[in-house]
Design a protein around this motif. Structure first.
Motif, PDB file in Angstrom:
ATOM      1  N   MET A   1      -6.822  37.546  24.484  1.00 27.19           N
ATOM      2  CA  MET A   1      -6.251  38.862  24.755  1.00 27.19           C
ATOM      3  C   MET A   1      -7.306  39.776  25.373  1.00 27.19           C
ATOM      4  N   ASP A   2      -8.534  39.627  24.933  1.00 28.08           N
ATOM      5  CA  ASP A   2      -9.637  40.426  25.457  1.00 28.08           C
ATOM      6  C   ASP A   2     -10.182  39.729  26.694  1.00 28.08           C
ATOM      7  N   GLU A   3     -10.003  40.351  27.855  1.00 30.17           N
ATOM      8  CA  GLU A   3     -10.401  39.713  29.115  1.00 30.17           C
ATOM      9  C   GLU A   3     -11.910  39.561  29.262  1.00 30.17           C
ATOM     10  N   ARG A   4     -12.667  40.201  28.382  1.00 32.71           N
ATOM     11  CA  ARG A   4     -14.124  40.041  28.452  1.00 32.71           C
ATOM     12  C   ARG A   4     -14.565  38.674  27.934  1.00 32.71           C
ATOM     13  N   PHE A   5     -13.675  37.966  27.240  1.00 32.06           N
ATOM     14  CA  PHE A   5     -13.937  36.561  26.909  1.00 32.06           C
ATOM     15  C   PHE A   5     -13.593  35.743  28.146  1.00 32.06           C
ATOM     16  N   LEU A   6     -14.594  35.182  28.752  1.00 31.74           N
ATOM     17  CA  LEU A   6     -14.432  34.609  30.085  1.00 31.74           C
ATOM     18  C   LEU A   6     -13.928  33.173  30.069  1.00 31.74           C
ATOM     19  N   HIS A   7     -13.662  32.615  28.893  1.00 36.63           N
ATOM     20  CA  HIS A   7     -13.190  31.231  28.804  1.00 36.63           C
ATOM     21  C   HIS A   7     -11.832  31.180  28.120  1.00 36.63           C
ATOM     22  N   GLU A   8     -10.982  30.305  28.609  1.00 29.64           N
ATOM     23  CA  GLU A   8      -9.822  29.926  27.818  1.00 29.64           C
ATOM     24  C   GLU A   8     -10.276  28.874  26.811  1.00 29.64           C
ATOM     25  N   ILE A   9      -9.596  28.800  25.677  1.00 31.08           N
ATOM     26  CA  ILE A   9      -9.997  27.865  24.625  1.00 31.08           C
ATOM     27  C   ILE A   9      -9.021  26.696  24.606  1.00 31.08           C
ATOM     28  N   ASN A  10      -9.541  25.503  24.814  1.00 27.88           N
ATOM     29  CA  ASN A  10      -8.709  24.295  24.762  1.00 27.88           C
ATOM     30  C   ASN A  10      -8.331  23.974  23.322  1.00 27.88           C
ATOM     31  N   VAL A  11      -7.077  23.557  23.123  1.00 28.30           N
ATOM     32  CA  VAL A  11      -6.587  23.204  21.792  1.00 28.30           C
ATOM     33  C   VAL A  11      -5.823  21.888  21.890  1.00 28.30           C
ATOM     34  N   THR A  12      -6.219  20.913  21.078  1.00 25.48           N
ATOM     35  CA  THR A  12      -5.481  19.647  21.071  1.00 25.48           C
ATOM     36  C   THR A  12      -4.145  19.860  20.364  1.00 25.48           C
ATOM     37  N   PRO A  13      -3.135  19.034  20.661  1.00 25.56           N
ATOM     38  CA  PRO A  13      -1.835  19.163  19.966  1.00 25.56           C
ATOM     39  C   PRO A  13      -1.981  19.129  18.453  1.00 25.56           C
ATOM     40  N   ALA A  14      -2.917  18.338  17.961  1.00 30.08           N
ATOM     41  CA  ALA A  14      -3.099  18.235  16.512  1.00 30.08           C
ATOM     42  C   ALA A  14      -3.666  19.518  15.910  1.00 30.08           C
ATOM     43  N   ASN A  15      -4.330  20.328  16.745  1.00 28.77           N
ATOM     44  CA  ASN A  15      -4.981  21.544  16.245  1.00 28.77           C
ATOM     45  C   ASN A  15      -4.194  22.824  16.518  1.00 28.77           C
ATOM     46  N   ARG A  16      -2.966  22.692  17.040  1.00 30.01           N
ATOM     47  CA  ARG A  16      -2.204  23.912  17.327  1.00 30.01           C
ATOM     48  C   ARG A  16      -1.335  24.334  16.148  1.00 30.01           C
ATOM     49  N   GLY A  17      -1.284  23.515  15.102  1.00 21.51           N
ATOM     50  CA  GLY A  17      -0.520  23.883  13.921  1.00 21.51           C
ATOM     51  C   GLY A  17       0.948  24.077  14.242  1.00 21.51           C
ATOM     52  N   TYR A  18       1.494  25.219  13.780  1.00 20.04           N
ATOM     53  CA  TYR A  18       2.910  25.498  14.001  1.00 20.04           C
ATOM     54  C   TYR A  18       3.132  26.427  15.197  1.00 20.04           C
ATOM     55  N   ALA A  19       2.094  26.683  15.964  1.00 21.53           N
ATOM     56  CA  ALA A  19       2.214  27.614  17.088  1.00 21.53           C
ATOM     57  C   ALA A  19       3.092  27.037  18.189  1.00 21.53           C
ATOM     58  N   GLU A  20       3.936  27.888  18.749  1.00 23.75           N
ATOM     59  CA  GLU A  20       4.791  27.508  19.866  1.00 23.75           C
ATOM     60  C   GLU A  20       4.287  28.168  21.144  1.00 23.75           C
ATOM     61  N   ASP A  21       4.790  27.671  22.260  1.00 27.62           N
ATOM     62  CA  ASP A  21       4.408  28.213  23.559  1.00 27.62           C
ATOM     63  C   ASP A  21       4.687  29.720  23.597  1.00 27.62           C
ATOM     64  N   GLY A  22       3.667  30.512  23.963  1.00 24.21           N
ATOM     65  CA  GLY A  22       3.829  31.961  24.063  1.00 24.21           C
ATOM     66  C   GLY A  22       3.451  32.726  22.814  1.00 24.21           C
ATOM     67  N   ASP A  23       3.206  32.026  21.702  1.00 25.93           N
ATOM     68  CA  ASP A  23       2.823  32.716  20.467  1.00 25.93           C
ATOM     69  C   ASP A  23       1.432  33.340  20.594  1.00 25.93           C
ATOM     70  N   ILE A  24       1.256  34.447  19.908  1.00 28.21           N
ATOM     71  CA  ILE A  24      -0.067  35.057  19.786  1.00 28.21           C
ATOM     72  C   ILE A  24      -0.711  34.485  18.528  1.00 28.21           C
ATOM     73  N   VAL A  25      -1.904  33.929  18.691  1.00 29.78           N
ATOM     74  CA  VAL A  25      -2.539  33.185  17.604  1.00 29.78           C
ATOM     75  C   VAL A  25      -3.991  33.605  17.429  1.00 29.78           C
ATOM     76  N   VAL A  26      -4.533  33.227  16.292  1.00 27.09           N
ATOM     77  CA  VAL A  26      -5.966  33.324  16.045  1.00 27.09           C
ATOM     78  C   VAL A  26      -6.520  31.909  16.116  1.00 27.09           C
ATOM     79  N   VAL A  27      -7.498  31.693  16.983  1.00 25.52           N
ATOM     80  CA  VAL A  27      -8.053  30.355  17.171  1.00 25.52           C
ATOM     81  C   VAL A  27      -9.531  30.365  16.790  1.00 25.52           C
ATOM     82  N   GLU A  28      -9.914  29.376  15.985  1.00 29.54           N
ATOM     83  CA  GLU A  28     -11.311  29.221  15.584  1.00 29.54           C
ATOM     84  C   GLU A  28     -12.005  28.284  16.570  1.00 29.54           C
ATOM     85  N   ILE A  29     -13.149  28.708  17.085  1.00 28.56           N
ATOM     86  CA  ILE A  29     -13.891  27.887  18.037  1.00 28.56           C
ATOM     87  C   ILE A  29     -14.630  26.790  17.275  1.00 28.56           C
ATOM     88  N   THR A  30     -14.328  25.552  17.626  1.00 29.10           N
ATOM     89  CA  THR A  30     -14.944  24.407  16.949  1.00 29.10           C
ATOM     90  C   THR A  30     -16.033  23.754  17.797  1.00 29.10           C
TER      91      THR A  30
END
Length: 731
Positions: free
Chosen positions: A157-186
């Motif tokens: 959401m903050d454009e000052r973060f210059l990277h998108e974060i890759n998430v494997t299907p196994a790590n997306r939990g119950y999130a659906e396309d378009g959901d706003i989520v909190v993602v932990e950088i691994t």
């Protein structure tokens, strides 16, 4: 959970620059004021310092290597896709920020504290490369999850973060396309490659009620809930004042006393009183909630208050520094109940000069909970219905008004700068939706309270400073001369002469603020004026307050919502308990020697050493938490503005050009305090060239000009609610 950090620059400065004076870990920690619980972080710093050859060691003893091409600072991303390192060292800061190419960022993300190496120059200035990440501000990132086939990624959401974060299907939990989520950088980013992460929380979609507040809270790691042991400690405090607590206090319960705050305020940490003394002088009482009596140093309440640093106020929600039982209960100066306070009782002559004062623990019983609106009504119409309703305090308020005008004039003569920056206020309809954005009113009642609080803060600061005891000052350093010159050039383009030359350098800012008052350019030029200045901060070193034209200043008047004020209360209490005679001394400079003689017996050498070590850390942490809170409040307003403007597409508004760039210019609407971009691609009548020095776009054929400060009419073309961006076109 908030993360406590140590300033790596301060750690580096605690290490001698000679092998002959090498120091061990304990000596570094002691010199840098590092809390023992943070020694593991200190060891990590030393390891990284040694790896990049900022320091050397022999037999667990360290010394600093003299180098000019390594910089410690904070990485700040930009929406345009590159980043800068803002140096911690004031000397290196004068040389400018260090530009970081995306491929040279390594694992660093926006907000991280880093070590960077200077590798050359670009047209933007010095260029650098990230050598080490000392600590990461964000372990988690808030963003929107997108699915592309079997793959997923989170767009921050903050454009000052210059990277998108890759998430494997196994790590997306119950999130659906378009959901706003909190993602932990691994897996951190590396050499321009995006990081990997896992979804740890699903917040909802853009249409989820309250989603904006939930996003802001998580982006800034704001703590919503108090730990159970903190709540238990708060619940154990009695919710009333008893006779035992009154021992040693001045009883002011028969004095007419009022609180004056906004309509929506729930915690009241300051009250005021005024009376005429037999000698014809005035006694102004500024009574501040005695939070330190209830929140003892080292308690769990104290530790949690320190971690939070400040209360955070959103339009319809507050995140307090202290649990509600204290902040809205026993510590709040509610009307018609006994409350413990620390008071500044200042005796003033008719010119507003403090002739004498007393600082003392007191007890008050506030007569009325007043609002700025009601007080303003009384002062504007002393015979009106508000005056009749508050007849008990009306006469005192009228006298306070007279005194406030005297104090304002006195401060102006001294050179204090009054920025009357109009702020935006949200209006909500019956459904709880934003019905409008208007200019919030700052009336004489606001000024009255501001003047009395300034007087109390300065009195306490001068008193403790004269005693020579350690103190947490609120400082505002002189502006950077290069930024001032740049601003003077802009002011001159509007026909305003501006200069800091003369015995009172603040006069230039002061005069210009008066010249632009009420003009369409007032907000834009005031904002640019502020940007030319340093930011106020907390430190145990007294460097004066430029904006207020004060040589000594602290924060004392808001201990419910600011941790530094609570610290100052504790220091004052220690001083008062050690020597009652000190409280009878005025601030006449001639008494300073007597004060210093008394101070020798006030605090033990051990206590002074402990205070001087911890105040540096408290000042840095509190300043950082204040910046986070300000940014969070500002971002939520940006979100709300975009939400409101989404219903205004196609509407016409008047505005002022607030900044000009080669890709277009930003316009701030005059009536609704919303800023949007007129992209150069929408200017189809000509080819427009950017003239950077003159802050304008000029049509190559027509000569038509769009200049900083010009008043223009625009149409609302598009609103990007996700990025909080509004696009305009010239009407």
């Amino acid at each position: 959970m908030l993360r406590l950090t140590i300033s790596p620059q301060r750690v580096l400065e605690a290490i001698p620059d000679s092998a002959d004076h090498a120091v061990d870990l304990a000596e570094i920690a002691r010199s840098a004021g590092v809390n023992p619980s943070l020694e593991p972080t200190l060891k990590e710093y030393l390891s990284e310092f040694a790896r990049v050859r900022l320091i050397q060691s022999r037999g667990n003893r360290y010394w600093r290597v003299k180098t000019t091409n390594l910089v410690i600072g904070t990485l700040s991303g930009t929406k345009s896709g590159h980043a800068f390192v803002v140096p911690d060292d004031p000397v290196k800061r004068e040389q400018g920020d260090l530009h970081i190419n995306r491929r040279r960022m390594g694992a660093a993300l926006h907000g991280d504290r880093v070590i960077a190496r200077v590798v050359g120059r670009t047209r933007r200035g010095l260029a650098g490369k990230i050598e080490a990440v000392l600590w990461s501000t964000h372990r988690t990132v808030v963003g929107r999850l997108f699915r592309a086939g079997p793959q997923c990624f989170v767009s921050p959401m903050d454009e000052r973060f210059l990277h998108e974060i890759n998430v494997t299907p196994a790590n997306r939990g119950y999130a659906e396309d378009g959901d706003i989520v909190v993602v932990e950088i691994t897996v951190p980013a590396d050499a321009g490659r995006s990081p990997w992460g896992r979804v740890v929380e699903v917040l909802g979609t853009y249409d989820t009620p309250g989603i904006d507040l939930q996003v802001i809270i998580r982006q800034h790691n704001l703590p919503l809930e108090f730990p159970d042991d903190v709540l238990q400690e708060g619940n154990a405090i009695e919710d009333h004042v008893d006779a035992v607590q009154l021992e040693g206090r001045i009883d002011l319960r028969n004095e007419i006393t009022v609180t004056i705050d906004g309509e929506t305020a729930r915690d009241f940490d300051d009250a005021v009183s005024l009376k005429t003394l037999p000698n014809g002088r005035l006694q102004l009482g500024v009574h501040i909630a005695d939070v330190g009596y209830y929140v003892s140093e080292g308690s769990r309440l104290d530790e949690e208050a320190f971690r939070r640093g400040t209360s955070v106020y959103f339009p319809e929600h507050a995140i307090p520094m202290l649990p509600e039982r204290l902040s809205n209960g026993i510590c709040s100066l509610n009307p018609r109940v006994d409350r413990l306070t620390m008071s500044v009782l200042a005796e003033l002559d008719l010119t507003g000069r403090i002739v004498d004062y007393r600082l003392a623990p007191t007890v008050i019983r506030s007569n009325e909970r007043m609002t700025y609106t009601a007080v303003n009504e009384i002062l504007q119409n002393p015979q009106g219905p508000e005056s009749e309703q508050y007849s008990q305090v009306k006469d005192m308020l009228v006298e306070m008004h007279k005194l406030a005008l005297v104090l304002i004039e006195r401060r102006e003569k001294r050179g204090a700068i009054d920025f009357n920056l109009p702020e935006a206020e949200l209006l909500f309809n019956d459904e709880g939706q934003i019905g409008g954005i208007v200019r919030s009113e700052r009336n004489i009642a606001h000024r009255l309270i501001e003047e009395f609080m300034l007087l109390a803060n300065e009195t306490v600061a001068t008193h403790l400073d004269s005693l020579g005891v350690p103190l947490l000052y609120r400082i505002h350093e002189e502006p950077n001369i290069l930024k001032v010159e740049e601003f003077a050039e802009i002011a001159a383009s509007f026909g305003h002469k501006f200069s800091m030359h003369g015995p009172v350098p603040q006069r230039g800012f002061q005069h210009l603020a008066k010249q632009i008052a009420g003009t369409p350019q007032e907000r834009m030029l005031s904002y640019l004026m502020l940007r030319s200045m340093q930011r106020a901060r907390y430190t145990p070193r007294n460097e004066g307050h430029f904006g207020l034209a004060m040589t000594t200043y602290t924060h004392f008047t808001s201990p419910i919502r600011r941790y530094p004020d609570l610290v100052v209360h504790r220091i004052l209490r220690e001083v008062l308990e050690q020597s009652d005679s000190v409280t009878e001394l005025g601030i006449d400079p001639g008494k300073k020697q007597a004060l210093n003689r008394i101070s020798a017996a006030l605090l033990s050498e051990e206590r002074e050493t402990q205070l001087r070590r911890t105040l540096e850390f408290i000042g840095e942490h509190s300043s950082e938490r204040e910046r986070d809170a300000d940014e969070a409040e500002r971002e939520l307003m940006d979100w709300r503005r975009a939400e409101f403007m989404a219903g205004q597409v196609g509407q016409r508004f008047g505005g002022v050009i607030s900044s000009v760039h080669e890709y277009g210019f930003f316009v701030e609407l005059i009536d609704v305090f919303v800023e949007g971009l007129v992209h150069v691609a929408t200017l189809t009548d000509d080819l427009y060239l950017y003239e950077e020095r003159k802050h304008r776009l000029v049509g190559q054929r027509s000569g038509k000009v769009f200049r900083l400060g010009d008043v223009v009419e625009v149409l609302v073309d598009r609103v990007d609610r996700a990025r909080h961006k509004v696009d305009f076109s010239v009407a």
